[in-house]
Design a protein around this motif. Structure first.
Motif, PDB file in Angstrom:
ATOM      1  N   MET A  21       0.964  -1.208  -0.062  1.00 13.20           N
ATOM      2  CA  MET A  21      -0.006  -0.159  -0.149  1.00 13.20           C
ATOM      3  C   MET A  21       0.769   1.421  -0.101  1.00 13.20           C
ATOM      4  SD  MET A  21      -2.864   1.497   3.009  1.00 13.20           S
ATOM      5  CE  MET A  21      -3.974   0.141   2.566  1.00 13.20           C
ATOM      6  N   ARG A  22       1.870   1.338   0.632  1.00  9.37           N
ATOM      7  CA  ARG A  22       2.679   2.274   0.970  1.00  9.37           C
ATOM      8  C   ARG A  22       3.476   2.680  -0.200  1.00  9.37           C
ATOM      9  NH1 ARG A  22       8.173   3.169   4.603  1.00  9.37           N
ATOM     10  NH2 ARG A  22       8.323   5.394   4.040  1.00  9.37           N
ATOM     11  N   ALA A  23       3.989   1.517  -0.955  1.00  5.77           N
ATOM     12  CA  ALA A  23       4.521   1.708  -2.456  1.00  5.77           C
ATOM     13  C   ALA A  23       3.692   2.354  -3.468  1.00  5.77           C
ATOM     14  CB  ALA A  23       5.210   0.204  -2.810  1.00  5.77           C
ATOM     15  N   SER A  24       2.526   1.658  -3.234  1.00  5.79           N
ATOM     16  CA  SER A  24       1.689   1.996  -4.538  1.00  5.79           C
ATOM     17  C   SER A  24       1.038   3.503  -4.377  1.00  5.79           C
ATOM     18  CB  SER A  24       0.394   1.241  -4.408  1.00  5.79           C
ATOM     19  OG  SER A  24       0.648  -0.176  -4.653  1.00  5.79           O
ATOM     20  N   LEU A  25       0.779   3.949  -3.196  1.00  2.00           N
ATOM     21  CA  LEU A  25       0.475   5.413  -2.717  1.00  2.00           C
ATOM     22  C   LEU A  25       1.721   6.452  -3.068  1.00  2.00           C
ATOM     23  CD1 LEU A  25      -1.675   4.892   0.510  1.00  2.00           C
ATOM     24  CD2 LEU A  25      -2.312   5.412  -1.642  1.00  2.00           C
ATOM     25  N   GLY A  26       2.822   5.830  -2.816  1.00  4.72           N
ATOM     26  CA  GLY A  26       3.948   6.726  -3.447  1.00  4.72           C
ATOM     27  C   GLY A  26       3.881   6.939  -4.793  1.00  4.72           C
ATOM     28  N   THR A  27       3.876   5.970  -5.561  1.00  2.00           N
ATOM     29  CA  THR A  27       3.835   5.683  -6.966  1.00  2.00           C
ATOM     30  C   THR A  27       2.656   6.634  -7.528  1.00  2.00           C
ATOM     31  OG1 THR A  27       4.924   3.733  -7.339  1.00  2.00           O
ATOM     32  CG2 THR A  27       3.580   4.711  -9.164  1.00  2.00           C
ATOM     33  N   ALA A  28       1.397   6.696  -6.614  1.00  2.00           N
ATOM     34  CA  ALA A  28       0.158   7.340  -7.030  1.00  2.00           C
ATOM     35  C   ALA A  28       0.612   8.961  -6.828  1.00  2.00           C
ATOM     36  CB  ALA A  28      -0.923   7.065  -6.194  1.00  2.00           C
ATOM     37  N   GLY A  29       1.292   9.013  -5.675  1.00  2.00           N
ATOM     38  CA  GLY A  29       1.719  10.615  -5.350  1.00  2.00           C
ATOM     39  C   GLY A  29       2.436  11.200  -6.472  1.00  2.00           C
ATOM     40  N   LYS A  30       3.388  10.519  -6.803  1.00  2.00           N
ATOM     41  CA  LYS A  30       4.552  10.918  -8.090  1.00  2.00           C
ATOM     42  C   LYS A  30       3.783  11.121  -9.161  1.00  2.00           C
ATOM     43  CE  LYS A  30       8.358   8.346  -5.954  1.00  2.00           C
ATOM     44  NZ  LYS A  30       9.336   7.373  -5.951  1.00  2.00           N
ATOM     45  N   LEU A  31       2.861  10.315  -9.799  1.00  2.00           N
ATOM     46  CA  LEU A  31       1.943  10.282 -10.747  1.00  2.00           C
ATOM     47  C   LEU A  31       1.208  11.698 -10.729  1.00  2.00           C
ATOM     48  CD1 LEU A  31       0.835   6.809 -11.619  1.00  2.00           C
ATOM     49  CD2 LEU A  31       2.528   8.133 -13.128  1.00  2.00           C
ATOM     50  N   ALA A  32       0.482  11.979  -9.662  1.00  2.00           N
ATOM     51  CA  ALA A  32      -0.449  13.139  -9.420  1.00  2.00           C
ATOM     52  C   ALA A  32       0.629  14.451  -9.659  1.00  2.00           C
ATOM     53  CB  ALA A  32      -1.009  13.058  -8.022  1.00  2.00           C
TER      54      ALA A  32
END
Length: 73
Positions: A21-32
């Motif tokens: 979850m942490r890794a995926s949310l980090g990727t989502a933040g970078k994409l945002a």
């Protein structure tokens, strides 16, 4: 069903549910952030000229080596 949706995939990449979850949310933040920069660039072309493409290349180099050939659902 629970096992397949919440446990199997994180385990297949060597992570717990919360690590994944942490890794995926980090990727989502970078994409945002990259998306926001592209939006700014669309409105004012002189700003954020390479931010989006730089973010995409950085994410690709981070994610591609961890890629597994498996279905996501």
């Amino acid at each position: 069903m629970f096992q397949r949706l919440f446990i199997t995939h994180p385990a297949s990449v060597g992570e717990t549910y919360f690590e994944h979850m942490r890794a995926s949310l980090g990727t989502a933040g970078k994409l945002a952030r990259a998306s926001a920069a592209c939006l700014v660039h669309a409105i004012v072309p002189g700003l954020c000229k390479t931010t989006g493409s730089t973010a995409i290349m950085a994410l690709h180099s981070e994610i591609y080596p961890r890629r597994f050939d498996q279905p996501t659902l």
